[in-house]
Design a protein around this motif. Structure first.
Motif, mmCIF file in Angstrom:
data_model
loop_
_atom_site.group_PDB
_atom_site.id
_atom_site.type_symbol
_atom_site.label_atom_id
_atom_site.label_comp_id
_atom_site.label_asym_id
_atom_site.label_seq_id
_atom_site.Cartn_x
_atom_site.Cartn_y
_atom_site.Cartn_z
ATOM 1 N N MET A 144 -22.007 -22.724 -63.009
ATOM 2 C CA MET A 144 -20.578 -22.567 -62.728
ATOM 3 C C MET A 144 -20.369 -21.736 -61.465
ATOM 4 N N SER A 145 -21.215 -20.744 -61.274
ATOM 5 C CA SER A 145 -21.139 -19.949 -60.057
ATOM 6 C C SER A 145 -21.377 -20.820 -58.832
ATOM 7 N N ALA A 146 -22.337 -21.742 -58.936
ATOM 8 C CA ALA A 146 -22.648 -22.637 -57.815
ATOM 9 C C ALA A 146 -21.544 -23.660 -57.579
ATOM 10 N N ALA A 147 -20.690 -23.878 -58.580
ATOM 11 C CA ALA A 147 -19.625 -24.879 -58.481
ATOM 12 C C ALA A 147 -18.305 -24.288 -58.022
ATOM 13 N N GLY A 148 -18.299 -23.024 -57.650
ATOM 14 C CA GLY A 148 -17.054 -22.430 -57.197
ATOM 15 C C GLY A 148 -17.116 -20.927 -57.171
ATOM 16 N N ARG A 149 -16.190 -20.285 -57.846
ATOM 17 C CA ARG A 149 -16.036 -18.833 -57.827
ATOM 18 C C ARG A 149 -15.879 -18.331 -59.236
ATOM 19 N N LEU A 150 -16.465 -17.163 -59.544
ATOM 20 C CA LEU A 150 -16.365 -16.579 -60.874
ATOM 21 C C LEU A 150 -15.378 -15.428 -60.898
ATOM 22 N N GLY A 151 -14.690 -15.280 -62.046
ATOM 23 C CA GLY A 151 -13.811 -14.153 -62.284
ATOM 24 C C GLY A 151 -14.138 -13.522 -63.623
ATOM 25 N N ASN A 152 -13.601 -12.335 -63.849
ATOM 26 C CA ASN A 152 -13.847 -11.539 -65.045
ATOM 27 C C ASN A 152 -12.782 -11.849 -66.103
ATOM 28 N N HIS A 153 -13.231 -12.146 -67.331
ATOM 29 C CA HIS A 153 -12.312 -12.484 -68.429
ATOM 30 C C HIS A 153 -12.559 -11.596 -69.653
ATOM 31 N N THR A 154 -13.083 -10.406 -69.416
ATOM 32 C CA THR A 154 -13.441 -9.379 -70.410
ATOM 33 C C THR A 154 -14.737 -9.720 -71.139
ATOM 34 N N LEU A 274 -3.368 -35.344 -58.095
ATOM 35 C CA LEU A 274 -2.969 -34.335 -57.119
ATOM 36 C C LEU A 274 -3.291 -34.800 -55.701
ATOM 37 N N ARG A 275 -4.430 -35.436 -55.543
ATOM 38 C CA ARG A 275 -4.781 -35.952 -54.214
ATOM 39 C C ARG A 275 -3.790 -37.025 -53.774
ATOM 40 N N ALA A 276 -3.407 -37.881 -54.694
ATOM 41 C CA ALA A 276 -2.453 -38.935 -54.355
ATOM 42 C C ALA A 276 -1.116 -38.343 -53.928
ATOM 43 N N ALA A 277 -0.802 -37.143 -54.446
ATOM 44 C CA ALA A 277 0.442 -36.466 -54.076
ATOM 45 C C ALA A 277 0.277 -35.617 -52.824
ATOM 46 N N GLY A 278 -0.909 -35.682 -52.206
ATOM 47 C CA GLY A 278 -1.120 -34.986 -50.943
ATOM 48 C C GLY A 278 -1.706 -33.601 -51.045
ATOM 49 N N TYR A 279 -2.232 -33.245 -52.216
ATOM 50 C CA TYR A 279 -2.778 -31.902 -52.411
ATOM 51 C C TYR A 279 -4.283 -31.851 -52.179
ATOM 52 N N GLY A 280 -4.738 -30.705 -51.645
ATOM 53 C CA GLY A 280 -6.148 -30.387 -51.562
ATOM 54 C C GLY A 280 -6.465 -29.277 -52.540
ATOM 55 N N PHE A 281 -7.723 -28.826 -52.573
ATOM 56 C CA PHE A 281 -8.159 -27.873 -53.571
ATOM 57 C C PHE A 281 -8.837 -26.663 -52.940
ATOM 58 N N VAL A 282 -8.565 -25.492 -53.495
ATOM 59 C CA VAL A 282 -9.157 -24.238 -53.022
ATOM 60 C C VAL A 282 -9.611 -23.435 -54.226
ATOM 61 N N THR A 283 -10.470 -22.463 -53.981
ATOM 62 C CA THR A 283 -10.784 -21.480 -55.017
ATOM 63 C C THR A 283 -9.911 -20.257 -54.790
ATOM 64 N N LEU A 284 -10.033 -19.271 -55.664
ATOM 65 C CA LEU A 284 -9.276 -18.035 -55.518
ATOM 66 C C LEU A 284 -10.114 -16.939 -54.866
ATOM 67 N N ASP A 285 -11.244 -17.316 -54.308
ATOM 68 C CA ASP A 285 -12.126 -16.354 -53.667
ATOM 69 C C ASP A 285 -11.394 -15.612 -52.562
ATOM 70 N N GLY A 286 -11.466 -14.302 -52.607
ATOM 71 C CA GLY A 286 -10.860 -13.502 -51.552
ATOM 72 C C GLY A 286 -9.428 -13.101 -51.789
ATOM 73 N N LEU A 287 -8.807 -13.584 -52.873
ATOM 74 C CA LEU A 287 -7.414 -13.213 -53.136
ATOM 75 C C LEU A 287 -7.332 -11.695 -53.317
#
Length: 290
Positions: A144-154, A274-287
């Motif tokens: 999962m780490s390799a597939a994007g970004r990890l966050g803390n969920h307790t 979402l792509r058909a509606a013109g959207y791209g995808f991002v992670t929350l890394d760096g927020l």
């Protein structure tokens, strides 16, 4: 543990400017390497992006991301004062981008399907992991780490409002240490409250530990399962109906009590819709980074 509380009393940040490099605009949305957002957000809702990067997709078996002192506690961090005491429910941007986020508690039934879809579609996601999940499924946590970004969920998805300050601190720091030790990735500054439940004291404590509290724009409700009246079709319609620039989508990696994995089942159509509606995808890394 299924979510019994889904009311998100969240503060929505107003639209701000987001600057992505030209290379990001043309590069594929590779798992673990999609455009990432670093924004300094003011209370008036303006935002200045400081980075947006991509890196090559990794088709090989993932390994922990390189760090220094993997077994050391996460370093102390500060976050912008404008984010203190707030739960971020939308990325501050006017661009048509969406962040797909997945919570991982104790059940991993949908992970393989989700990761396969993300890899096939070349989309990165953000995963909020409990320490217990990481301990039970260390190999999946690394993937999962390799597939994007990890966050803390307790540590164990306890409702923090029912705990003492010392217990809350332990829940957060224990999970952070476990995620870092097993995956090599520091989950700072991303944190999500179990059940979306928090009060001002919990927010202050989480902020003091260097985390930005991140909620969601739309809850897919896939966690309710078919026994709760949901279906993959309903998940798709709910997410697409709520599409907006900076949308944060909440989904689950595990099965519901009836063993259905609606979020995993719906994910391919969510992405294509979402792509058909013109959207791209991002992670929350760096927020929240300065």
């Amino acid at each position: 543990m299924r979510r019994s509380v889904r009311k998100a009393s969240l503060t929505t940040l107003a639209v701000g400017a987001l600057l992505l490099s030209a290379s990001c605009g043309s590069a594929p949305e590779t798992p673990g390497a999609g455009p990432t957002i670093s924004a300094t957000v003011t209370r008036t809702g303006t935002a200045t992006a400081t980075s947006a990067t991509t890196s090559p997709a990794n088709g090989a078996t993932p390994s922990p991301k390189p760090i220094t002192g993997a077994n050391a506690p996460a370093p102390t961090r500060s976050i912008p004062s404008s984010l203190l005491g707030h739960v971020v429910s939308r990325i501050p941007t006017s661009r048509k981008v969406v962040a797909l986020t997945f919570d991982a508690q104790t059940n991993s039934d949908g992970v393989d399907s989700i990761l396969a879809t993300l890899a096939r579609e070349k989309v990165a996601a953000t995963f909020y992991l409990t320490g217990d999940f990481v301990n039970r499924f260390p190999t999946l946590a690394v993937r999962m780490s390799a597939a994007g970004r990890l966050g803390n969920h307790t540590k164990d998805h306890s409702n923090l409002r029912k705990l003492t300050p010392a217990e809350v601190r332990s829940q957060v720091t224990s999970a952070g240490t476990t995620i870092l030790r097993v995956t090599g990735e520091d989950p700072h500054p991303l944190f999500r409250f179990p059940f979306g439940s928090s009060d001002s004291s919990d927010l202050r404590l989480v902020n003091d530990l260097g985390y930005v509290a991140v909620g969601w724009t739309v809850d897919s409700l896939g966690w309710q399962g078919t026994s709760g009246g949901q279906s993959a079709d309903l998940v798709v319609r709910r997410v697409l109906a709520a599409a907006t620039p900076g949308q944060i989508v909440l989904m689950e990696v595990g099965a519901s009590l009836d063993d259905s994995t609606l979020d995993a089942d719906a994910l391919p159509r969510v992405i294509s819709g979402l792509r058909a509606a013109g959207y791209g995808f991002v992670t929350l890394d760096g927020l929240g980074a300065r």
